[in-house]
Design a protein around this motif. Structure first.
Motif, PDB file in Angstrom:
ATOM      1  N   CYS A 112      -5.942   2.360   4.078  1.00  0.00           N
ATOM      2  CA  CYS A 112      -5.924   1.285   5.076  1.00  0.00           C
ATOM      3  C   CYS A 112      -6.546   1.822   6.362  1.00  0.00           C
ATOM      4  O   CYS A 112      -7.255   2.820   6.335  1.00  0.00           O
ATOM      5  N   ARG A 113      -6.288   1.191   7.478  1.00  0.00           N
ATOM      6  CA  ARG A 113      -6.892   1.628   8.732  1.00  0.00           C
ATOM      7  C   ARG A 113      -6.362   2.983   9.182  1.00  0.00           C
ATOM      8  O   ARG A 113      -7.119   3.866   9.557  1.00  0.00           O
ATOM      9  N   SER A 114      -5.030   3.133   9.156  1.00  0.00           N
ATOM     10  CA  SER A 114      -4.440   4.348   9.726  1.00  0.00           C
ATOM     11  C   SER A 114      -3.424   5.039   8.819  1.00  0.00           C
ATOM     12  O   SER A 114      -2.882   6.063   9.202  1.00  0.00           O
ATOM     13  N   GLY A 115      -3.149   4.487   7.653  1.00  0.00           N
ATOM     14  CA  GLY A 115      -2.213   5.116   6.737  1.00  0.00           C
ATOM     15  C   GLY A 115      -0.834   4.490   6.731  1.00  0.00           C
ATOM     16  O   GLY A 115       0.098   5.076   6.189  1.00  0.00           O
ATOM     17  N   VAL A 116      -0.661   3.306   7.307  1.00  0.00           N
ATOM     18  CA  VAL A 116       0.644   2.649   7.328  1.00  0.00           C
ATOM     19  C   VAL A 116       0.740   1.586   6.225  1.00  0.00           C
ATOM     20  O   VAL A 116       1.641   1.633   5.390  1.00  0.00           O
ATOM     21  N   ARG A 117      -0.190   0.636   6.211  1.00  0.00           N
ATOM     22  CA  ARG A 117      -0.180  -0.370   5.136  1.00  0.00           C
ATOM     23  C   ARG A 117      -0.352   0.289   3.778  1.00  0.00           C
ATOM     24  O   ARG A 117       0.204  -0.157   2.781  1.00  0.00           O
ATOM     25  N   SER A 118      -1.119   1.360   3.733  1.00  0.00           N
ATOM     26  CA  SER A 118      -1.343   2.027   2.449  1.00  0.00           C
ATOM     27  C   SER A 118      -0.063   2.683   1.927  1.00  0.00           C
ATOM     28  O   SER A 118       0.106   2.824   0.723  1.00  0.00           O
ATOM     29  N   GLN A 119       0.848   3.056   2.807  1.00  0.00           N
ATOM     30  CA  GLN A 119       2.155   3.548   2.344  1.00  0.00           C
ATOM     31  C   GLN A 119       2.921   2.418   1.665  1.00  0.00           C
ATOM     32  O   GLN A 119       3.496   2.609   0.596  1.00  0.00           O
ATOM     33  N   ALA A 120       2.920   1.258   2.289  1.00  0.00           N
ATOM     34  CA  ALA A 120       3.617   0.103   1.705  1.00  0.00           C
ATOM     35  C   ALA A 120       3.010  -0.265   0.356  1.00  0.00           C
ATOM     36  O   ALA A 120       3.730  -0.568  -0.603  1.00  0.00           O
ATOM     37  N   THR A 121       1.695  -0.215   0.253  1.00  0.00           N
ATOM     38  CA  THR A 121       1.056  -0.580  -1.013  1.00  0.00           C
ATOM     39  C   THR A 121       1.257   0.491  -2.068  1.00  0.00           C
ATOM     40  O   THR A 121       1.366   0.172  -3.255  1.00  0.00           O
TER      41      THR A 121
END
Length: 154
Positions: free
Chosen positions: A101-110
């Motif tokens: 993701c942009r900064s590594g936050v949404r990608s943790q959720a996904t």
């Protein structure tokens, strides 16, 4: 209870190490550096999924060959109700998935959601643009782009 040094050594050998480009995480396989994620992807060991919104990929930049599956869409950042279905269609059974993701936050959720769906899911540290600097700008403190990994801009 006795301590078995051989068992401990085996567990240590299997544990991700930060020096190898990974670190453990709660709820998914772990966090991975942009370079290692790129290496896994290029070797065919993982599918790279960019979970930023379509608008972010269009305006900020994208990774040629990555699978774009938005977690949330702009405007309003509404959750993509087709995320699970799109992910299942994009990632073959048994293949790792690395989330960006942009900064590594949404990608943790996904990565957590992908794990719930049965995938070996990893979060790419720093994301596409990295952390904000002292001026509040992204792009100068880590991230896929800053690391010199392939990307394009329309």
């Amino acid at each position: 209870m006795t301590h078995d040094p051989k068992l401990s050594q085996r567990q240590d050998a299997q544990a991700p190490r930060e020096s190898e480009g990974t670190r453990p995480a709660e709820g998914y396989a772990g966090d991975v550096t942009p370079q290692l994620a790129y290496d896994w992807w290029r070797a065919g060991d993982a599918v790279l999924v960019d979970v930023r919104s379509d608008a972010e990929r269009e305006w900020v930049g994208f990774i040629p060959g990555a699978v774009g599956i938005a977690w949330k869409q702009w405007p309003g950042m509404a959750v993509n109700t087709s995320f699970d279905e799109q992910l299942r269609a994009a990632v073959p059974p048994g293949k790792k998935v690395v989330m960006l993701c942009r900064s590594g936050v949404r990608s943790q959720a996904t990565a957590r959601r992908a794990t719930e769906l049965g995938f070996e899911a990893w979060n790419i540290l720093e994301g596409f643009e990295g952390d904000r600097d002292e001026s509040g700008h992204r792009g100068s403190k880590g991230g896929w782009r800053l690391r010199g990994l392939p990307w394009r801009q329309n």
